[in-house]
Design an enzyme around this catalytic site. Structure first.
Site, PDB file in Angstrom:
ATOM      1  N   GLY A   1       0.722  -1.370   0.002  1.00  0.00           N
ATOM      2  CA  GLY A   1      -0.001   0.123  -0.006  1.00  0.00           C
ATOM      3  C   GLY A   1       1.055   1.586   0.125  1.00  0.00           C
ATOM      4  O   GLY A   1       2.051   1.135  -0.464  1.00  0.00           O
ATOM      5  N   GLY A   2       0.333   2.142   0.467  1.00  0.00           N
ATOM      6  CA  GLY A   2       0.956   3.553   0.448  1.00  0.00           C
ATOM      7  C   GLY A   2       2.326   3.463   1.264  1.00  0.00           C
ATOM      8  O   GLY A   2       3.275   4.340   1.176  1.00  0.00           O
TER       9      GLY A   2
ATOM     10  N   GLY B   1      25.290  13.031 -28.959  1.00  0.00           N
ATOM     11  CA  GLY B   1      24.663  13.426 -27.467  1.00  0.00           C
ATOM     12  C   GLY B   1      25.004  12.755 -26.203  1.00  0.00           C
ATOM     13  O   GLY B   1      25.440  13.251 -25.253  1.00  0.00           O
ATOM     14  N   ALA B   2      25.676  11.396 -26.377  1.00  0.00           N
ATOM     15  CA  ALA B   2      26.006  10.493 -25.368  1.00  0.00           C
ATOM     16  C   ALA B   2      27.210  10.988 -24.777  1.00  0.00           C
ATOM     17  O   ALA B   2      27.667  11.013 -23.671  1.00  0.00           O
ATOM     18  CB  ALA B   2      25.805   9.199 -25.797  1.00  0.00           C
TER      19      ALA B   2
HETATM   20  C1  HXC Z   1      -3.385  -4.257  12.319  1.00  0.00           C
HETATM   21  C2  HXC Z   1      -2.505  -6.369  11.385  1.00  0.00           C
HETATM   22  C3  HXC Z   1      -2.296  -5.739  10.078  1.00  0.00           C
HETATM   23  C4  HXC Z   1      -2.494  -4.530   9.881  1.00  0.00           C
HETATM   24  C5  HXC Z   1      -1.392  -7.635  10.101  1.00  0.00           C
HETATM   25  N1  HXC Z   1      -1.858  -7.435  11.347  1.00  0.00           N
HETATM   26  N2  HXC Z   1      -1.338  -6.374   9.194  1.00  0.00           N
HETATM   27  N3  HXC Z   1      -3.076  -5.629  12.274  1.00  0.00           N
HETATM   28  N4  HXC Z   1      -3.606  -3.676  11.162  1.00  0.00           N
HETATM   29  N5  HXC Z   1      -2.669  -3.626   8.794  1.00  0.00           N
HETATM   30  C6  HXC Z   1      -1.899  -8.421  12.395  1.00  0.00           C
HETATM   31  C7  HXC Z   1      -2.983  -9.849  12.187  1.00  0.00           C
HETATM   32  O1  HXC Z   1      -4.206  -9.345  12.624  1.00  0.00           O
HETATM   33  C8  HXC Z   1      -2.195 -10.651  12.688  1.00  0.00           C
HETATM   34  O2  HXC Z   1      -2.660 -10.679  14.197  1.00  0.00           O
HETATM   35  C9  HXC Z   1      -0.766 -10.478  12.764  1.00  0.00           C
HETATM   36  O3  HXC Z   1      -0.640  -9.112  12.525  1.00  0.00           O
HETATM   37  C10 HXC Z   1      -0.091 -11.285  11.756  1.00  0.00           C
HETATM   38  O4  HXC Z   1      -0.795 -11.330  10.452  1.00  0.00           O
HETATM   39  P1  HXC Z   1      -1.107 -12.436   9.758  1.00  0.00           P
HETATM   40  O5  HXC Z   1      -2.181 -11.911   8.835  1.00  0.00           O
HETATM   41  O6  HXC Z   1      -1.569 -13.495  10.759  1.00  0.00           O
HETATM   42  O7  HXC Z   1       0.196 -12.799   9.252  1.00  0.00           O
HETATM   43  P2  HXC Z   1       0.511 -13.438   7.618  1.00  0.00           P
HETATM   44  O8  HXC Z   1      -0.172 -14.738   7.437  1.00  0.00           O
HETATM   45  O9  HXC Z   1       2.044 -13.499   7.471  1.00  0.00           O
HETATM   46  O10 HXC Z   1       0.378 -12.149   6.584  1.00  0.00           O
HETATM   47  C11 HXC Z   1       0.750 -10.937   6.631  1.00  0.00           C
HETATM   48  C12 HXC Z   1      -0.034  -9.937   5.755  1.00  0.00           C
HETATM   49  C13 HXC Z   1      -1.482  -9.757   6.140  1.00  0.00           C
HETATM   50  C14 HXC Z   1      -0.234 -10.353   4.170  1.00  0.00           C
HETATM   51  C15 HXC Z   1       0.745  -8.561   5.866  1.00  0.00           C
HETATM   52  O11 HXC Z   1      -1.441  -9.592   7.613  1.00  0.00           O
HETATM   53  C16 HXC Z   1      -2.221  -8.932   5.670  1.00  0.00           C
HETATM   54  O12 HXC Z   1      -2.622  -8.925   4.754  1.00  0.00           O
HETATM   55  N6  HXC Z   1      -2.399  -7.572   6.394  1.00  0.00           N
HETATM   56  C17 HXC Z   1      -3.260  -6.407   5.781  1.00  0.00           C
HETATM   57  C18 HXC Z   1      -2.346  -5.789   5.223  1.00  0.00           C
HETATM   58  C19 HXC Z   1      -3.025  -4.396   4.609  1.00  0.00           C
HETATM   59  O13 HXC Z   1      -4.032  -4.565   3.724  1.00  0.00           O
HETATM   60  N7  HXC Z   1      -2.624  -3.350   5.205  1.00  0.00           N
HETATM   61  C20 HXC Z   1      -3.070  -1.885   4.959  1.00  0.00           C
HETATM   62  C21 HXC Z   1      -2.541  -1.694   3.607  1.00  0.00           C
HETATM   63  S1  HXC Z   1      -2.803  -0.122   3.147  1.00  0.00           S
HETATM   64  P3  HXC Z   1      -2.891 -11.801  15.161  1.00  0.00           P
HETATM   65  O14 HXC Z   1      -3.339 -11.098  16.533  1.00  0.00           O
HETATM   66  O15 HXC Z   1      -3.894 -12.746  14.619  1.00  0.00           O
HETATM   67  O16 HXC Z   1      -1.483 -12.476  15.420  1.00  0.00           O
HETATM   68  C22 HXC Z   1      -1.996   0.996   3.922  1.00  0.00           C
HETATM   69  C23 HXC Z   1      -2.075   2.432   3.598  1.00  0.00           C
HETATM   70  C24 HXC Z   1      -0.827   3.170   3.835  1.00  0.00           C
HETATM   71  O17 HXC Z   1      -1.050   0.395   4.557  1.00  0.00           O
HETATM   72  C25 HXC Z   1      -0.965   4.386   3.384  1.00  0.00           C
HETATM   73  C26 HXC Z   1       0.180   5.352   3.666  1.00  0.00           C
HETATM   74  C27 HXC Z   1      -0.037   6.609   2.901  1.00  0.00           C
END
Ligand code: HXC
Length: 548
Positions: free
Chosen positions: A203-204, A438-439
């Site tokens: 993501g971002g 040019g290079a």
């Molecule tokens: C809160 C999160 C989290 C998140 C993971 N966890 N991502 N908690 N916010 N963004 C937590 C899970 O709930 C889990 O908690 C623990 O971390 C481990 O995650 P798992 O899913 O069990 O691990 P894994 O199978 O290895 O998968 C990793 C992952 C997946 C691919 C990163 O967790 C995932 O898809 N997370 C969400 C990613 C996402 O969409 N993020 C937002 C992106 S947008 P428990 O308690 O069960 O252990 C963004 C915008 C930023 O970031 C903008 C900036 C300008």
């Protein structure tokens, strides 16, 4: 003094705490809180904080070659040098029962330490705590450490392993990301910023590393993308794995976003240590100089024979680079992206230098869009951090093709030209063979402010290759000739005699010296010594508008 407290803890005869007279009154015999208890409280808190999210999650993290956030810092920094800041910070979120779930540090370990004795500021995201996700407090911790790096003029290194914005926090976590990115821009060109992607970065969240100076990735365990495979499938119906979409191979070969693809966490951290050796702490410092045992006057007979007689025959410019630099050590950046141009760091007589070189082995060393982007960003990086540029030139021109023209090679090529022209660091250029059109101008020529410009006797500095030139200017003469092939060969030879050498350029002062290849090392080191005190002032308040 901690030693005093430690002694008291086990001392049975302990009656009056040392050094805490204000909390102790002999008359009423009241002790507000015995220091031993306070110490125990601190120790207990530290123990809990260091335990983080517990053994089970730590073991999951350690599957494969992955290390925990603390193990990474321990390997990255000189032993015992890490000092943690904000160990007890926790999040302030109250949605979704989050107030019941506090883990000290809140998913990132921040602090400072040393790499080979040099001060660095660091943060290491802890995936075992809420997936290393970015809460408002995590962002504040990172910003605090970035501010310290800025104020103290030392590099900042971020080890990234995070599921992105903390979903339970909503916009406050987004705000945290935004504030970090703004800080990245503020620090840009002031202190080196290094990002290592050691897990997810999606993501971002990718934009903070994208704004830093160097990106390291770990093979098979790190990935970076704006939108993941599921979103892509839903929108464009393309199916792709995480690794193919944004793994280390993709970003070091196709997109060119990352500088290094490392075998595992350990190698990644060791590579960062190597890189740091070439960089100053900040834009006002000189890069660290090391003792040099490699003789300055070391001559290389091999170099007298490295350029092939035939102009179209390739050779490996990296062999030449390694023959010239101290101890043959060359740290190449973006090795597998746009390999027709080479960028990296080396040392000459202990001085840190940035090297830019055309690679005749790939696309004959032509400059294309990717090569322009790669080299121009590198030159600007060197200019930010006072690292002189040494350019090795063997370039037949810009790569022809509709994809290049339609992809804006004009704009991207202008970037390279701009980067060379605006750079105020010492610029030393050596033309080994071709420097056409040019290079020739773009690759650190005198016209763009090259300080010392060398050429080998094998240099060919011309508008274009002899055959192409003859086909243009003598087209009619060749067509009307009784034997066109013979005529073309004769005219080509004539053109070669006039222009396929460095001497016309040397007569005009565009080349300062034509040198024997075997003397390359001492000549370039001599130029570097000469330019040690180079001063070139920018115009007041000038902020150029590089063609992006
Ligand atoms: C809160 C999160 C989290 C998140 C993971 N966890 N991502 N908690 N916010 N963004 C937590 C899970 O709930 C889990 O908690 C623990 O971390 C481990 O995650 P798992 O899913 O069990 O691990 P894994 O199978 O290895 O998968 C990793 C992952 C997946 C691919 C990163 O967790 C995932 O898809 N997370 C969400 C990613 C996402 O969409 N993020 C937002 C992106 S947008 P428990 O308690 O069960 O252990 C963004 C915008 C930023 O970031 C903008 C900036 C300008």
């Amino acid at each position: 003094m901690p030693g005093v407290f430690l002694k008291n803890k086990t001392d049975k005869s302990f009656s009056k705490p040392t050094g805490l007279s204000s909390s102790y009154s002999e008359e009423n015999k009241t002790v507000s809180t015995p220091p031993v208890q306070k110490l125990q409280e601190l120790r207990e808190k530290n123990k809990i904080a260091l335990a983080g999210s517990g053994k089970e999650k730590r073991n999951k993290q350690k599957a494969g070659d992955r290390l925990t956030a603390r193990e990474r810092l321990n390997l990255l920094l000189d032993p015992g040098s890490f000092k943690e800041i904000d160990r007890f910070v926790t999040h302030r979120c109250t949605h979704f029962d989050m107030q019941k779930n506090h883990i000290a540090g809140d998913g990132v370990i921040t602090g400072h330490g040393k790499i080979n004795g040099k001060k660095v500021f660091v943060y290491s995201q802890d995936f075992t705590v809420f997936g290393g996700s970015m809460s408002r407090t995590q962002a504040d911790k990172i910003i605090k450490i970035m501010d310290l790096a800025l104020k103290n003029g030392a590099p900042i290194i971020g080890l990234k392993d995070s599921g992105g914005a903390r979903i339970q926090e909503g916009v406050s976590s987004l705000g945290g990301y935004g504030d970090i990115m703004r800080k990245n821009v503020l620090l840009s060109g002031v202190v080196p910023q290094i990002s290592a992607i050691m897990g997810p970065c999606a993501g971002g969240a990718v934009y903070s590393p994208a704004l830093s100076d160097f990106i390291f990735m770990v093979k098979n365990s790190s990935y970076m993308f704006l939108t993941g495979p599921d979103v892509i499938k839903a929108v464009t119906h393309e199916e792709i794995s995480k690794e193919d979409l944004g793994g280390s191979k993709t970003h070091t070969e196709k997109s060119g976003i990352a500088h290094f693809a490392c075998q595992n966490d350990k190698q990644c951290l060791m590579m960062i240590r190597t890189l740091i050796n070439f960089l100053p702490g900040n834009n006002l410092d000189d890069p660290p100089r090391q003792d040099c045992k490699d003789p300055i006057e070391r001559r290389s007979e091999m170099l007298n024979h490295i350029i092939p007689e035939q102009a179209k025959k390739p050779y490996d410019i990296k062999t030449l680079i390694k023959e010239v630099v101290d101890d043959s050590f060359f740290l190449e950046l973006k090795e597998n992206f746009a390999p027709n141009i080479i960028t990296g760091f080396a040392r000459l007589n202990g001085y840190s230098v940035g090297i830019v070189a055309n690679q005749p082995q790939v696309l004959a060393g032509c400059i294309n869009i990717s090569a322009s982007i790669k080299a121009s960003r590198f030159i600007r990086l060197c200019d930010c951090f006072n690292i002189p540029i040494v350019s090795f030139v063997d370039v037949p021109g810009f790569l022809p093709g509709t994809d290049q023209e339609h992809g804006a090679v004009i704009t991207h090529g202008a970037k390279l030209l701009y980067a060379y022209a605006e750079a105020r660091i010492p610029k030393i250029t050596l033309i080994t063979r071709k420097a056409y059109g040019g290079a020739y101008i773009v690759m650190g020529s005198k016209h763009l402010g090259g300080d010392i410009n060398f050429a080998y006797p094998s240099a060919e500095i011309a508008v274009m290759g002899a055959e192409g030139a003859v086909n243009v200017i003598f087209r009619k003469q060749i067509q009307n000739s009784k034997s066109p092939d013979q005529e073309r060969t004769k005219l080509t030879k004539e053109y070669e005699t006039i222009f396929n050498n460095p001497y016309r350029a040397a007569e005009l002062g565009y080349i300062d010296a034509v040198i024997e290849p075997s003397h390359t090392r001492e000549q370039i080191i001599g130029a570097l010594e000469l330019l040690q005190n180079k001063r070139e002032k920018a115009l007041e308040k000038k902020h150029g508008n590089i063609p992006l």
